[in-house]
Design an enzyme around this catalytic site. Structure first.
Site, PDB file in Angstrom:
ATOM      1  N   HIS A  13       0.883  -1.191   0.000  1.00 54.19           N
ATOM      2  CA  HIS A  13       0.000   0.000   0.000  1.00 54.19           C
ATOM      3  C   HIS A  13       0.910   1.226   0.000  1.00 54.19           C
ATOM      4  O   HIS A  13       1.476   1.589   1.032  1.00 54.19           O
ATOM      5  CB  HIS A  13      -0.900  -0.005   1.236  1.00 54.19           C
ATOM      6  CG  HIS A  13      -1.841   1.150   1.288  1.00 54.19           C
ATOM      7  ND1 HIS A  13      -3.187   1.004   1.533  1.00 54.19           N
ATOM      8  CD2 HIS A  13      -1.654   2.493   1.135  1.00 54.19           C
ATOM      9  CE1 HIS A  13      -3.780   2.191   1.531  1.00 54.19           C
ATOM     10  NE2 HIS A  13      -2.858   3.107   1.295  1.00 54.19           N
ATOM     11  N   HIS A  15       1.651   5.320  -1.672  1.00 56.52           N
ATOM     12  CA  HIS A  15       1.293   6.508  -2.457  1.00 56.52           C
ATOM     13  C   HIS A  15       2.562   7.075  -3.089  1.00 56.52           C
ATOM     14  O   HIS A  15       3.489   7.451  -2.374  1.00 56.52           O
ATOM     15  CB  HIS A  15       0.636   7.570  -1.561  1.00 56.52           C
ATOM     16  CG  HIS A  15      -0.640   7.087  -0.934  1.00 56.52           C
ATOM     17  ND1 HIS A  15      -1.862   7.209  -1.553  1.00 56.52           N
ATOM     18  CD2 HIS A  15      -0.875   6.431   0.230  1.00 56.52           C
ATOM     19  CE1 HIS A  15      -2.803   6.671  -0.790  1.00 56.52           C
ATOM     20  NE2 HIS A  15      -2.223   6.177   0.304  1.00 56.52           N
ATOM     21  N   LYS A  95      -8.870  -0.280  -5.827  1.00 51.66           N
ATOM     22  CA  LYS A  95      -8.897   0.340  -4.504  1.00 51.66           C
ATOM     23  C   LYS A  95     -10.197   1.117  -4.312  1.00 51.66           C
ATOM     24  O   LYS A  95     -10.502   2.020  -5.082  1.00 51.66           O
ATOM     25  CB  LYS A  95      -7.699   1.287  -4.358  1.00 51.66           C
ATOM     26  CG  LYS A  95      -7.689   2.108  -3.070  1.00 51.66           C
ATOM     27  CD  LYS A  95      -7.483   1.244  -1.835  1.00 51.66           C
ATOM     28  CE  LYS A  95      -7.643   2.045  -0.556  1.00 51.66           C
ATOM     29  NZ  LYS A  95      -6.565   2.982  -0.294  1.00 51.66           N
ATOM     30  N   HIS A 134     -10.362   1.104   1.767  1.00 52.82           N
ATOM     31  CA  HIS A 134     -10.121   2.047   2.863  1.00 52.82           C
ATOM     32  C   HIS A 134     -11.357   1.962   3.762  1.00 52.82           C
ATOM     33  O   HIS A 134     -12.400   2.540   3.437  1.00 52.82           O
ATOM     34  CB  HIS A 134      -9.912   3.466   2.333  1.00 52.82           C
ATOM     35  CG  HIS A 134      -9.568   4.446   3.406  1.00 52.82           C
ATOM     36  ND1 HIS A 134      -8.366   5.126   3.461  1.00 52.82           N
ATOM     37  CD2 HIS A 134     -10.267   4.841   4.517  1.00 52.82           C
ATOM     38  CE1 HIS A 134      -8.349   5.895   4.541  1.00 52.82           C
ATOM     39  NE2 HIS A 134      -9.489   5.749   5.197  1.00 52.82           N
ATOM     40  N   HIS A 168      -4.538  -0.837   5.751  1.00 54.06           N
ATOM     41  CA  HIS A 168      -3.997  -0.106   6.910  1.00 54.06           C
ATOM     42  C   HIS A 168      -4.893  -0.225   8.153  1.00 54.06           C
ATOM     43  O   HIS A 168      -5.412   0.770   8.655  1.00 54.06           O
ATOM     44  CB  HIS A 168      -3.709   1.358   6.579  1.00 54.06           C
ATOM     45  CG  HIS A 168      -4.748   2.081   5.779  1.00 54.06           C
ATOM     46  ND1 HIS A 168      -6.087   2.077   6.114  1.00 54.06           N
ATOM     47  CD2 HIS A 168      -4.663   2.826   4.659  1.00 54.06           C
ATOM     48  CE1 HIS A 168      -6.752   2.795   5.235  1.00 54.06           C
ATOM     49  NE2 HIS A 168      -5.913   3.251   4.343  1.00 54.06           N
ATOM     50  N   ASP A 240       1.512   2.502   3.526  1.00 54.36           N
ATOM     51  CA  ASP A 240       0.668   3.693   3.398  1.00 54.36           C
ATOM     52  C   ASP A 240       1.520   4.953   3.483  1.00 54.36           C
ATOM     53  O   ASP A 240       1.062   5.994   3.952  1.00 54.36           O
ATOM     54  CB  ASP A 240      -0.461   3.717   4.437  1.00 54.36           C
ATOM     55  CG  ASP A 240      -1.534   4.751   4.104  1.00 54.36           C
ATOM     56  OD1 ASP A 240      -1.574   5.212   2.945  1.00 54.36           O
ATOM     57  OD2 ASP A 240      -2.322   5.099   5.000  1.00 54.36           O
TER      58      ASP A 240
HETATM   59  C1  NCD Z   1      -3.349   9.044   2.197  1.00 53.92           C
HETATM   60  C2  NCD Z   1      -2.898  10.092   1.185  1.00 53.92           C
HETATM   61  O1  NCD Z   1      -2.323  11.107   1.593  1.00 53.92           O
HETATM   62  O2  NCD Z   1      -3.073   9.865  -0.017  1.00 53.92           O
HETATM   63  N1  NCD Z   1      -3.378   9.650   3.505  1.00 53.92           N
HETATM   64  C3  NCD Z   1      -3.330   9.019   4.692  1.00 53.92           C
HETATM   65  O3  NCD Z   1      -3.480   9.675   5.708  1.00 53.92           O
HETATM   66  N2  NCD Z   1      -3.094   7.732   4.780  1.00 53.92           N
HETATM   67  C4  NCD Z   1      -4.653   8.474   1.783  1.00 53.92           C
HETATM   68  C5  NCD Z   1      -5.058   7.254   2.568  1.00 53.92           C
HETATM   69  O4  NCD Z   1      -4.513   6.164   2.396  1.00 53.92           O
HETATM   70  O5  NCD Z   1      -5.956   7.389   3.408  1.00 53.92           O
HETATM   71 ZN    ZN Z   2      -3.180   5.081   1.685  1.00 55.72          ZN
END
Ligand code: NCD
Ligand code: ZN
Length: 335
Positions: A13, A15, A95, A134, A168, A240
């Site tokens: 997971h 970003h 997702k 999520h 998460h 995450d």
């Molecule tokens: C994530 C993001 O910034 O894209 N933020 C987070 O707090 N984890 C999005 C997510 O996974 O909720």
């Molecule tokens: Zn995330």
């Protein structure tokens, strides 16, 4: 000096963002991970085949010299079967975000109407495409994940062959769900194995520890540690890691997301070593994910060493968790 070797670490997971941020952060993950499930919450979200392919190409271009597999995801919409068949080769998972629940999720699902979702979810089930979720309602912030358990039950019982990944997870309620439905799995971040709400707001407010879902109570932390340290076969590491520019974190209206990509494996070694469970870390950071997703990453060997490592203040304008602090494991080599 004590060392520990990890083979083909996977971040299930992640970003990576886009543009300059992508160019700055992708190499940090590609350095020590064989692959990662890449989240689709760009603006606009990744929800067409063309966007998916183009985004993967931009990721590959950002990591020119390392072996790294971006496992691509689409942003959940009620897609029809023909579309899913046309894109199945290019994607690893889909997702699902409840609408507006976190960063860039405005186009997410606003009502969990099983009949409206049936064609998409049944097609995914038939094609073996996992659904990553999520799992938060829009209720009181500490209860959002626990309240979402009834939606996981609805999804898991209506689509018993669909692999559903509770992303998460942060609560003992989510941990308990794993044993209730065969088709439910989970990812756990490294920060949720280290902190509770106290660390975020119990003293001076710590914007770099603020994320969705918010870190919960000590008993939740204990429940997460118990399944991670045993490398429960339905549980995988997913950082995450969610980079935001420093000015968006240290601001009135702090963006949610903890940036851990460059220190995740070091912190995991620290945690598993502290509990005498280093032997289980391989399953948590790679083997379980390989079996659950049926993926076979190319070889990568990461050797970590038990020695002090001072976490940089920023990585190209993004402040990592534990910036400026010293952690007890470091990456020694990657082959
Ligand atoms: C994530 C993001 O910034 O894209 N933020 C987070 O707090 N984890 C999005 C997510 O996974 O909720
Ligand atoms: Zn995330």
């Amino acid at each position: 000096m004590k060392t520990h070797t990890l083979l083909m670490p996977l971040d299930m997971h992640l970003h990576l963002r886009d543009g300059v941020m992508l160019e700055n952060v992708a190499p940090l993950t590609a350095y020590s991970f064989s692959g990662a499930i890449v989240m689709p919450n760009l603006v606009p979200p990744v929800d067409t085949k063309e966007q998916l392919i183009a985004y993967k190409e931009r990721i590959m271009a950002a990591v020119p010299n390392d072996y790294f597999e971006p496992y691509m995801t689409l942003f959940y919409k009620n897609y029809d079967r023909a579309f899913l068949e046309s894109v199945a080769e290019e994607l690893t998972a889909i997702k699902l975000y409840p609408a507006g629940i976190t960063t860039n999720s405005e186009g997410g699902v606003s009502s969990f109407d099983i009949e409206e979702m049936r064609e998409t979810l049944q097609s995914m089930s038939d094609m073996g495409i996992p659904l990553c979720v999520h799992g938060e309602t829009d209720g009181f912030v500490m209860d959002r994940e626990a309240e979402f358990m009834s939606i996981y039950e609805l999804l898991a019982s209506n689509f018993p062959q669909l692999k559903i990944i509770m992303e998460h997870i942060t609560t003992k309620e989510a941990v308990a769900m794993l044993d209730k439905y065969e088709n439910l799995y989970a990812t756990i971040t490294v920060h949720h194995l280290l902190i509770t709400l106290d660390d975020v707001v119990g003293g001076m407010m710590q914007p770099h520890l603020f994320c969705k879902p918010i870190a919960k109570r000590p008993e939740d932390l204990d429940a997460l540690l118990s399944i991670a340290l045993e490398a429960h076969p339905k549980v995988m590491f997913g950082s995450d890691s969610a980079p935001h520019p420093q000015h968006k974190k240290e601001a009135c209206g702090c963006a949610a997301g903890v940036f851990t990509a460059p220190i995740a494996l070091q912190l995991l070694c620290e945690i598993f070593d502290q509990f005498g469970k280093l032997d289980n870390l391989q399953a948590f950071v790679s083997d379980n994910a390989q079996s659950i997703y049926g993926i076979c990453p190319e070889f990568k060997e990461v050797v970590l060493e038990h020695r002090p490592f001072k976490v940089p203040q920023t990585y190209a304008g993004v402040v990592p968790m534990y910036a400026g602090e010293t952690i007890s494991w470091a990456i020694e080599s990657v082959d």
